[in-house]
Design a protein around this motif. Structure first.
Motif, PDB file in Angstrom:
ATOM      1  N   THR A 123     -25.946   9.638   0.710  1.00 17.75           N
ATOM      2  CA  THR A 123     -25.343  10.873   1.820  1.00 17.75           C
ATOM      3  C   THR A 123     -24.589  10.579   2.981  1.00 17.75           C
ATOM      4  O   THR A 123     -23.747  11.486   3.355  1.00 17.75           O
ATOM      5  N   GLN A 124     -24.437   9.004   3.091  1.00 18.40           N
ATOM      6  CA  GLN A 124     -23.217   8.432   3.953  1.00 18.40           C
ATOM      7  C   GLN A 124     -22.036   8.677   3.347  1.00 18.40           C
ATOM      8  O   GLN A 124     -20.911   8.863   4.080  1.00 18.40           O
ATOM      9  N   PHE A 125     -21.977   8.592   2.224  1.00 18.95           N
ATOM     10  CA  PHE A 125     -20.670   8.500   1.310  1.00 18.95           C
ATOM     11  C   PHE A 125     -20.386   9.618   0.236  1.00 18.95           C
ATOM     12  O   PHE A 125     -20.423   9.096  -1.033  1.00 18.95           O
ATOM     13  N   PRO A 126     -20.656  10.683   0.540  1.00 19.21           N
ATOM     14  CA  PRO A 126     -20.523  11.934  -0.208  1.00 19.21           C
ATOM     15  C   PRO A 126     -19.084  11.972  -1.423  1.00 19.21           C
ATOM     16  O   PRO A 126     -19.148  12.341  -2.106  1.00 19.21           O
ATOM     17  N   GLU A 127     -18.089  11.470  -0.569  1.00 18.97           N
ATOM     18  CA  GLU A 127     -16.916  11.309  -1.447  1.00 18.97           C
ATOM     19  C   GLU A 127     -16.656  10.184  -2.088  1.00 18.97           C
ATOM     20  O   GLU A 127     -15.613   9.911  -3.012  1.00 18.97           O
ATOM     21  N   GLY A 128     -17.490   8.962  -1.876  1.00 20.84           N
ATOM     22  CA  GLY A 128     -17.256   8.028  -2.834  1.00 20.84           C
ATOM     23  C   GLY A 128     -18.097   7.978  -4.097  1.00 20.84           C
ATOM     24  O   GLY A 128     -18.886   9.099  -4.376  1.00 20.84           O
ATOM     25  N   ARG A 129     -17.979   6.917  -4.796  1.00 22.97           N
ATOM     26  CA  ARG A 129     -18.645   6.569  -6.110  1.00 22.97           C
ATOM     27  C   ARG A 129     -19.845   5.626  -5.763  1.00 22.97           C
ATOM     28  O   ARG A 129     -19.545   4.610  -5.215  1.00 22.97           O
ATOM     29  N   VAL A 130     -20.959   5.936  -5.612  1.00 24.44           N
ATOM     30  CA  VAL A 130     -22.030   5.228  -5.349  1.00 24.44           C
ATOM     31  C   VAL A 130     -23.100   5.119  -6.550  1.00 24.44           C
ATOM     32  O   VAL A 130     -23.742   6.136  -6.854  1.00 24.44           O
ATOM     33  N   GLY A 131     -23.499   3.991  -6.942  1.00 26.38           N
ATOM     34  CA  GLY A 131     -24.506   3.620  -7.992  1.00 26.38           C
ATOM     35  C   GLY A 131     -24.180   2.580  -8.750  1.00 26.38           C
ATOM     36  O   GLY A 131     -23.095   1.616  -8.642  1.00 26.38           O
ATOM     37  N   TRP A 132     -25.011   2.488  -9.880  1.00 30.16           N
ATOM     38  CA  TRP A 132     -24.556   1.281 -10.712  1.00 30.16           C
ATOM     39  C   TRP A 132     -23.581   1.676 -11.685  1.00 30.16           C
ATOM     40  O   TRP A 132     -23.539   2.679 -12.246  1.00 30.16           O
ATOM     41  N   VAL A 133     -22.802   0.597 -11.915  1.00 28.93           N
ATOM     42  CA  VAL A 133     -21.478   0.574 -12.614  1.00 28.93           C
ATOM     43  C   VAL A 133     -21.378  -0.620 -13.265  1.00 28.93           C
ATOM     44  O   VAL A 133     -21.236  -1.728 -12.647  1.00 28.93           O
ATOM     45  N   PRO A 134     -20.862  -0.858 -14.640  1.00 28.48           N
ATOM     46  CA  PRO A 134     -20.604  -2.096 -15.192  1.00 28.48           C
ATOM     47  C   PRO A 134     -19.239  -2.765 -14.532  1.00 28.48           C
ATOM     48  O   PRO A 134     -18.161  -2.181 -14.775  1.00 28.48           O
ATOM     49  N   LEU A 135     -19.323  -3.969 -13.955  1.00 32.26           N
ATOM     50  CA  LEU A 135     -18.122  -4.280 -13.100  1.00 32.26           C
ATOM     51  C   LEU A 135     -17.260  -4.701 -14.140  1.00 32.26           C
ATOM     52  O   LEU A 135     -16.008  -4.821 -13.879  1.00 32.26           O
ATOM     53  N   ASP A 136     -17.447  -5.204 -15.134  1.00 30.17           N
ATOM     54  CA  ASP A 136     -16.331  -5.694 -16.365  1.00 30.17           C
ATOM     55  C   ASP A 136     -15.427  -4.532 -16.518  1.00 30.17           C
ATOM     56  O   ASP A 136     -14.475  -4.853 -16.938  1.00 30.17           O
ATOM     57  N   VAL A 137     -16.030  -3.359 -16.556  1.00 26.64           N
ATOM     58  CA  VAL A 137     -15.002  -2.093 -16.636  1.00 26.64           C
ATOM     59  C   VAL A 137     -14.255  -1.870 -15.471  1.00 26.64           C
ATOM     60  O   VAL A 137     -13.238  -1.271 -15.556  1.00 26.64           O
ATOM     61  N   LEU A 138     -15.236  -1.886 -14.438  1.00 21.98           N
ATOM     62  CA  LEU A 138     -14.515  -1.199 -13.163  1.00 21.98           C
ATOM     63  C   LEU A 138     -13.392  -2.004 -12.706  1.00 21.98           C
ATOM     64  O   LEU A 138     -12.452  -1.590 -12.168  1.00 21.98           O
ATOM     65  N   VAL A 139     -13.898  -3.398 -12.487  1.00 20.46           N
ATOM     66  CA  VAL A 139     -12.956  -4.300 -11.618  1.00 20.46           C
ATOM     67  C   VAL A 139     -11.391  -3.962 -11.937  1.00 20.46           C
ATOM     68  O   VAL A 139     -10.570  -4.374 -11.095  1.00 20.46           O
ATOM     69  N   PRO A 140     -11.282  -4.180 -13.358  1.00 21.32           N
ATOM     70  CA  PRO A 140      -9.786  -4.286 -13.667  1.00 21.32           C
ATOM     71  C   PRO A 140      -8.970  -2.919 -13.130  1.00 21.32           C
ATOM     72  O   PRO A 140      -7.717  -3.047 -12.931  1.00 21.32           O
ATOM     73  N   THR A 141      -9.712  -1.838 -12.639  1.00 17.74           N
ATOM     74  CA  THR A 141      -9.205  -0.662 -12.184  1.00 17.74           C
ATOM     75  C   THR A 141      -8.955  -0.848 -10.517  1.00 17.74           C
ATOM     76  O   THR A 141      -8.385   0.233  -9.870  1.00 17.74           O
ATOM     77  N   CYS A 142      -9.343  -1.873  -9.886  1.00 20.96           N
ATOM     78  CA  CYS A 142      -9.428  -2.033  -8.568  1.00 20.96           C
ATOM     79  C   CYS A 142      -8.253  -2.851  -8.061  1.00 20.96           C
ATOM     80  O   CYS A 142      -7.653  -3.722  -8.758  1.00 20.96           O
ATOM     81  N   ASP A 143      -8.058  -2.628  -6.643  1.00 23.57           N
ATOM     82  CA  ASP A 143      -6.888  -3.158  -5.864  1.00 23.57           C
ATOM     83  C   ASP A 143      -7.731  -4.382  -5.097  1.00 23.57           C
ATOM     84  O   ASP A 143      -6.896  -5.197  -4.722  1.00 23.57           O
ATOM     85  N   LEU A 144      -8.693  -4.358  -4.904  1.00 17.94           N
ATOM     86  CA  LEU A 144      -9.912  -5.190  -4.060  1.00 17.94           C
ATOM     87  C   LEU A 144     -11.344  -5.016  -4.368  1.00 17.94           C
ATOM     88  O   LEU A 144     -11.645  -4.122  -4.612  1.00 17.94           O
ATOM     89  N   LEU A 145     -11.665  -6.245  -4.186  1.00 20.02           N
ATOM     90  CA  LEU A 145     -13.082  -6.384  -4.558  1.00 20.02           C
ATOM     91  C   LEU A 145     -13.720  -7.042  -3.377  1.00 20.02           C
ATOM     92  O   LEU A 145     -13.267  -8.216  -2.796  1.00 20.02           O
ATOM     93  N   VAL A 146     -14.625  -6.455  -2.523  1.00 19.63           N
ATOM     94  CA  VAL A 146     -15.303  -6.837  -1.374  1.00 19.63           C
ATOM     95  C   VAL A 146     -16.878  -7.071  -1.648  1.00 19.63           C
ATOM     96  O   VAL A 146     -17.598  -6.363  -2.142  1.00 19.63           O
TER      97      VAL A 146
END
Length: 629
Positions: free
Chosen positions: A261-284
């Motif tokens: 509800t706080q981040f309606p525009e964001g992607r929120v939930g469980w996601v496999p990091l091994d797939v997602l992280v290579p598409t990222c510019d930063l990991l916090v």
């Protein structure tokens, strides 16, 4: 080869770290099992690995409850945290030890691979007498936890005759060399491969959008650690630095539902990091070891906010290399996070350094190469504990009765040995018989030498020897590395006991040990096992003897092992006694087929001149070595 992978802790990451090697071993045709507490065993089965739950007890229970059931206070500083974590994993090892030992007895692994803090792995390997490999989980240096584990496990270590943790035969390190502490042990590097639970993917997970992407996560500990709840992710994802970026909040569904509800525009939930992280510019993230390694292998810069003090040193090494910025808890203000994220996104050097590390990781040996290292480790063999010797030697009464009833001529064999000793050292006055068994040769040696002693690995054999030759001191020990504190004029080893040495390194170690116990001018007499060119594959033998009111039958079949370096003898015994009826048991004897040149070279490396003497009757002959004066 049967390989048991032992892991544990709070579910996934401790399993996923070992998964690439376990999978590679399985793909190479080896049998593998994963042993873990129930919560971690479930994670193993989720990624297709066969797993056995050895205890229902969780790491969380062990962290906050001591061995007596008392509540453990949470740590307040780094030193306390190291003791807290080390003791907790030691208690987890104890909780699963009975189940793990039962699995070890039933499945009989030839190698035990344990995760960083899986202290039960070393204990089991020690009990079974098989090689032990310690496998790093992540970039966090775990040595600080070991002292606390030693204190916690002191009674169990004492039972095994240890004052510290069992030393691994091999340490597998997944941290790239540039990030290792100066004193780190890195016997065998292994390329890190990110592994985690999967789910059906959506295109956004593996593709980059128009905006730069930042992933915010607290790892698998979100919701389980009081410092890593929904509020931790809410504060991070809501930072003003991310207002124009695509935000992905990677979190378990129960936490994600609070954040959507706080981040309606964001992607929120469980996601496999091994797939997602290579598409990222930063990991916090929270500074978790597996999350760090996933970002490093993908070449993605990180903002590290270590939730625990034990995570700080590894996080700082990454920051010092220039691939991340670290903000310890207490310094992670909104302004500090904003400034750090803006710097990480604007300064390309962070990505450049992260990519350097990614290339370094990619250059490390892959899992299939490390499997070959494990194969060689098992081939070299491990020390055999006295309670895990070939079955017939643990049934010493049957052994002694069978060979006595069969008419083995110990007197004639002893005379031949005595003759070789006298020919080379006429004044020899002392003799040590190694692998002396029940003392049947010792009985005849006592009449030829003033001082005679025996050594054998089997306590059951030595019990009979003490009754058979009560005046002869006999010691339990391994022929490869015993220390008696005295020397002899002659050392003998009969009945092809050298065949049980699995490798040439063991052959060298044994003869060096003999030479160390030999007086100048002393003589070593060894009856070898068959040579490759004299061994008869498919040999079948059978005997029945009646002695001491019982009948014993022994039938054997011997073949050459597929690799050609050893023979395998399968033996079936049936013992019939009037009162107890029939007993049946089997033995397997794997014996090395060293050629004559290898034996002779090993004698020479030990400082012994050597002569091979063929038997006049059927048999493998004798090697007679002499130490220089």
């Amino acid at each position: 080869m049967r390989i048991l992978f032992v892991t544990g802790g709070a579910g996934g990451p401790t399993v996923f770290a070992l998964a690439p090697l376990a999978t590679a071993a399985r793909n190479a045709g080896h049998d593998i099992l994963v042993a873990a507490p129930a919560e971690a065993a479930a994670s193993a089965t989720e990624i297709g690995l066969p797993a056995v739950a050895v205890t229902p007890v969780s790491l969380g229970q062990c962290m906050f409850t001591d061995r007596s059931g008392n509540r453990v206070k949470p740590p307040t500083n780094l030193a306390e945290e190291q003791r807290f974590v080390g003791s907790a994993f030691a208690r987890l090892a104890l909780a699963g030890r009975e189940g793990l030992s039962a699995l070890g007895r039933d499945w009989r692994p030839q190698l035990v691979v344990g995760g960083s803090l899986c202290y039960a792995a070393g204990l089991l390997a020690r009990e079974l007498g098989v090689p032990y490999v310690r496998h790093a989980w992540d970039a966090i240096d775990n040595t600080g936890f070991d002292a606390a584990a030693v204190a916690e496990l002191e009674p169990e270590l004492s039972e095994l005759g240890l004052t510290g943790l069992p030393e691994p035969d091999l340490f597998i390190e997944i941290t790239p060399p540039s990030l290792l502490p100066a004193d780190a042990r890195d016997d065998q590097p292994l390329r890190f491969v990110a592994a985690n639970r999967q789910l059906p993917l959506e295109p956004w997970m593996y593709t980059r959008g128009e905006r730069r992407r930042v992933c915010v996560t607290g790892g698998s500990r979100v919701g389980k650690d009081e410092l890593l709840g929904a509020e931790f992710l809410r504060e991070l994802a809501g930072n003003p630095a991310f207002s124009d970026l695509e935000i992905v909040v990677a979190a378990p569904d129960d936490i994600a539902s609070e954040l959507r509800t706080q981040f309606p525009e964001g992607r929120v939930g469980w996601v496999p990091l091994d797939v997602l992280v290579p598409t990222c510019d930063l990991l916090v993230h929270h500074g978790g070891g597996a999350t760090e390694m996933t970002a490093l292998s993908a070449g993605v810069p990180q903002l590290l906010i270590p939730a625990r003090g034990v995570s700080v040193p590894a996080a700082q090494r990454i920051a010092d290399y220039g691939a991340a910025i670290t903000l310890p808890l207490g310094e992670n203000t909104t302004a500090a996070i904003t400034a750090a994220c803006e710097k990480l996104l604007a300064d390309s050097s962070y990505r450049d350094r992260a990519r350097e590390i990614a290339r370094e990781i990619a250059a490390l040996p892959p899992a299939d190469e490390v499997v070959s290292v494990l194969e060689r480790l098992v081939e070299r063999g491990a020390r055999v504990p006295a309670d895990d010797i070939v079955d017939i030697y643990a049934r010493a009464d049957v052994y002694e009765a069978f060979y006595r009833g069969r008419g083995k001529d110990y007197a004639a064999e002893s005379e031949i040995v005595i003759g070789h000793v006298r020919d080379r050292a006429p004044a020899a006055a002392s003799l040590l018989d190694v692998a002396c068994g029940t003392g049947s040769h010792l009985k005849f040696f006592t009449g030829a030498f003033d001082r005679v002693a025996g050594l054998d690995i089997s306590a059951e054999m030595l019990e009979i020897a003490r009754s058979y030759v009560p005046d002869v001191p006999v010691t339990q020990g391994d022929m490869r590395d015993f220390t008696l504190g005295e020397t002899f004029d002659a050392i003998t080893c009969m009945f092809s006991s050298f065949g049980y040495l699995p490798t040439e390194e063991d052959l060298d170690a044994t003869l060096r040990t003999f030479a160390r116990h030999l007086n100048p001018g002393g003589v070593v007499v060894v009856e070898p096992w068959w040579f490759p060119d004299t061994f008869t594959p498919g040999h079948v033998a059978g005997d029945v003897v009646a002695v001491d009111g019982r009948t014993i039958s022994r039938i054997s079949h011997t073949v050459r092992e597929p690799h050609g370096r050893a023979s395998r003898m399968e033996v079936n015994y049936v013992v019939a006694e009037r009162e107890s009826g029939l007993r049946h048991f089997t033995d397997t004897h794997v014996m090395s087929l060293f050629d004559r040149e290898r034996y002779q070279a090993a004698f020479e490396r030990a400082g012994l001149t050597v002569e091979y003497v063929p038997y006049e009757h059927v048999g493998p002959g004798l090697f007679v070595g002499v130490r220089g004066k």
